[in-house]
Design an enzyme around this catalytic site. Sequence first.
Site, PDB file in Angstrom:
ATOM      1  N   ASP A  42     -53.681 -21.911 -64.134  1.00 54.46           N
ATOM      2  CA  ASP A  42     -54.710 -21.931 -65.174  1.00 54.46           C
ATOM      3  C   ASP A  42     -54.247 -22.706 -66.400  1.00 54.46           C
ATOM      4  OD1 ASP A  42     -56.799 -20.706 -63.980  1.00 54.46           O
ATOM      5  OD2 ASP A  42     -56.534 -18.750 -64.920  1.00 54.46           O
TER       6      ASP A  42
ATOM      7  N   ASP B 107     -61.734 -17.688 -55.787  1.00 56.58           N
ATOM      8  CA  ASP B 107     -60.821 -17.141 -56.794  1.00 56.58           C
ATOM      9  C   ASP B 107     -60.438 -15.701 -56.466  1.00 56.58           C
ATOM     10  OD1 ASP B 107     -59.355 -17.060 -59.162  1.00 56.58           O
ATOM     11  OD2 ASP B 107     -60.954 -17.969 -60.340  1.00 56.58           O
TER      12      ASP B 107
HETATM   13  C1  GLA Z   1     -59.715 -17.939 -63.059  1.00 58.09           C
HETATM   14  C2  GLA Z   1     -59.531 -19.356 -62.571  1.00 58.09           C
HETATM   15  C3  GLA Z   1     -60.160 -20.312 -63.539  1.00 58.09           C
HETATM   16  C4  GLA Z   1     -61.627 -19.991 -63.681  1.00 58.09           C
HETATM   17  C5  GLA Z   1     -61.805 -18.542 -64.113  1.00 58.09           C
HETATM   18  C6  GLA Z   1     -63.248 -18.143 -64.081  1.00 58.09           C
HETATM   19  O1  GLA Z   1     -58.981 -17.703 -64.202  1.00 58.09           O
HETATM   20  O2  GLA Z   1     -58.194 -19.632 -62.361  1.00 58.09           O
HETATM   21  O3  GLA Z   1     -59.981 -21.633 -63.121  1.00 58.09           O
HETATM   22  O4  GLA Z   1     -62.253 -20.224 -62.455  1.00 58.09           O
HETATM   23  O5  GLA Z   1     -61.092 -17.667 -63.258  1.00 58.09           O
HETATM   24  O6  GLA Z   1     -63.429 -16.834 -64.447  1.00 58.09           O
END
Ligand code: GLA
Length: 755
Positions: free
Chosen positions: A552, A482
Amino acid sequence: MAIQFHESDRTFHLYNDSVSYCIAVTKYGHLAGLYFGKRLRDRDGLSHLLEYSGGNQSPGFYEDGVEDPSYSLNEIRQEYPSFGHGDLRQGALVIGQKDGSRIMDFRYVTHRIYDGKPQLAGLPAVYTEEDGEAQTLEITLRDEWLQTDLILLYSIFNDYPAIARSARIECHTPEGITVLQAASACLDLPDSGYEMLELAGGWARECHMYRNPLRPGIQSVYSRRGNSSSQFNPFLALLRPEATETCGEALGFSLLYSGNYLAQADVDYRDVTRVTIGIHPDGFAWPLAEGQSFQTPEAVLVYSDEGLSGMSRAYHRLYSRRLVRGYWRDHERPILLNNWEATYFGITEEKMLNIASKARDLGVDLFVMDDGWFGTRNHDHAGLGDWYVNRDKLPQGVRGLAEKVTALGMKFGLWFEPEMVNEDSDLYRAHPDWVLRTPGRSASKTRHQWVLDFSRDDVMENLYQQMSAILGDAPVSYVKWDMNRSMSEVYSAAYPPEQQGTVYHRCILNVYALYERLHAEFPHILFESCAGGGARFDAGMLYYAPQGWTSDDTDAMERVSIQYGASVVYPLSSLGAHVSASPNHQLSRVTSIATRAATAYFGTFGYELDPNQLSAEDQAEIREQIRFIKQYRHIIHQGDLYRLENPYENNGEAAWICVSPDRSQAIAAYFRFRQHITAPLSRIRLAGLDPDADYKVSYCRNSTEPVELPFGPVGGDELMQYGLITSDSRSGIHNGIYPDREGDYLARIYLLEKL
Ligand code: GLA
């Protein structure tokens, strides 16, 4: 496929069965662009395609007493122009020189044509497996005054209507130079009769399609966020105004790079359209000493005369076969379940095992533990940087949990965010100078975190040590990488002032380098890239991570638009897509589990919920969904995609179809945001089928149970010319095909089988 050099008029012709790319060396040695488009016959004499002229107010050629007013660089379509010496448009190259000048004049010196395609050290690039798949042309230009060489690289593949381009600048002057801008590609087109398509949006609303006519002046997309961004994807297409999804001309420009970039179309007063794409010049300055060189990232240009879908299919084939690498390129991706929306930071071993064992019971292959397993990561104020297990949450360590999950018969995956640090972390306390920050000023936080200075090799090394210790110790089969914020206050304590303009690019080079090391050490780990969803969903990442978390936003209906747009460039096998809980966590929208699955099927399928919280019916449906998608995913991942109905334009309806390469099977999806009463008749015209064959058509009401449509086999020609009827009985049309009251947020899956 071939690359020909015609000595008589000094033209290059790169061609395969579908496209031609033609270049000329002008009478004074500049490199001019002749043509990129549908295949031309190869012959001597293509140089007439270049229009020379003087032009009022355009600087004419003058050198060593030779004055030629009929020749102005400002009037010539060029391959890799620079501003200021004759050409007054936006250029592809800017070089800062010791005397303060930025004027350049590169002339043709020599060229080389060879089989295969070179890799670009430290950068992503499309590749060949055998030399016969592609040919490469390297043209060397030189600015004698500056003692600098410019090497332009062009590769053409046998089987794809695509040209891969990049440039290398080699400094031979003892005085040194500074590269201030170096595009990956520039293409001057002889007219401006195009519309520009871009993929734009924001966090959780990535890759929405916008299409606007070109006009005089510049239209651009860009990122200055350190990642390729959710706001604009590093891509643009030019389409003829009459081009649709299925017919007409489309040109695609896709950048294989994950940092700051600029892609633009500049229409001049002659209606010449200059497209440039490459690293964004803002914040970029790369000094070169004598003997050093700078290699730009690669851009892939595609031409299609089968509309936008034709362009997309070319990218899909090329990227899934010759950009994605390693074990996972050719293997079915595991159906995964990610715990993020199930527990957020509330991880315990017991909860993880509860979720994993239920998931296994339902048929899930891979359990992924997301954010919250490490350091003091109980919330988003702490822990980033400390990639060792939190024993309060996981007393047996990652290994203990991973072994238990593996014993259930599943694979185990883990989340990292290597490029970030919280102030409240052991890493930051030990290395406060490892944060990107301008001296004497404070650095902005986003989500309570700072960006680590990845331009430093010692930082990258530290993260490598931490990650490889975990991955080497536990049976980990998957990593979600990420990157949850944009970069700001970009300055590195490790470099002198004159190197600060290298920091953005060095950061992404070290991200690539870290991926490369981990990939080499753990070749069977499946990497999924992520940046708060799709802020680094780009072609560069696909070289390291075969799939990416598209957004997301897990709402099924929002995802239709996001995945529809992302599919313009990226293969469906690269779009991470999960069924999440209802009401949806981002929008509170309530949709059926069938609708949620219908969207997620058209990506790399998985779940993002706690299956223990579901009703027995929904659990049973999950079991069926997994069985179903395993039966049909090869059509989605290896077949051809045709987008049919655009969610941005069609009053809340959308549709697409994936057709197997031999056209014997297809799977289509139709989405309807709102049901209307006494609505107009609706049908979708399918595409990609065999017009001479009959197909058995079934539809799946709850996404898993195919029911044959009542009217028997249908001709491929009928389905493509008249269309597949989607009107339902609430529209007042009681043809009995669909049940009454299917309601809002409807998704129907259709299966087609050639008889
Ligand atoms: C980001 C990712 C999510 C999740 C969060 C965790 O927003 O896109 O899928 O992994 O971080 O903090």
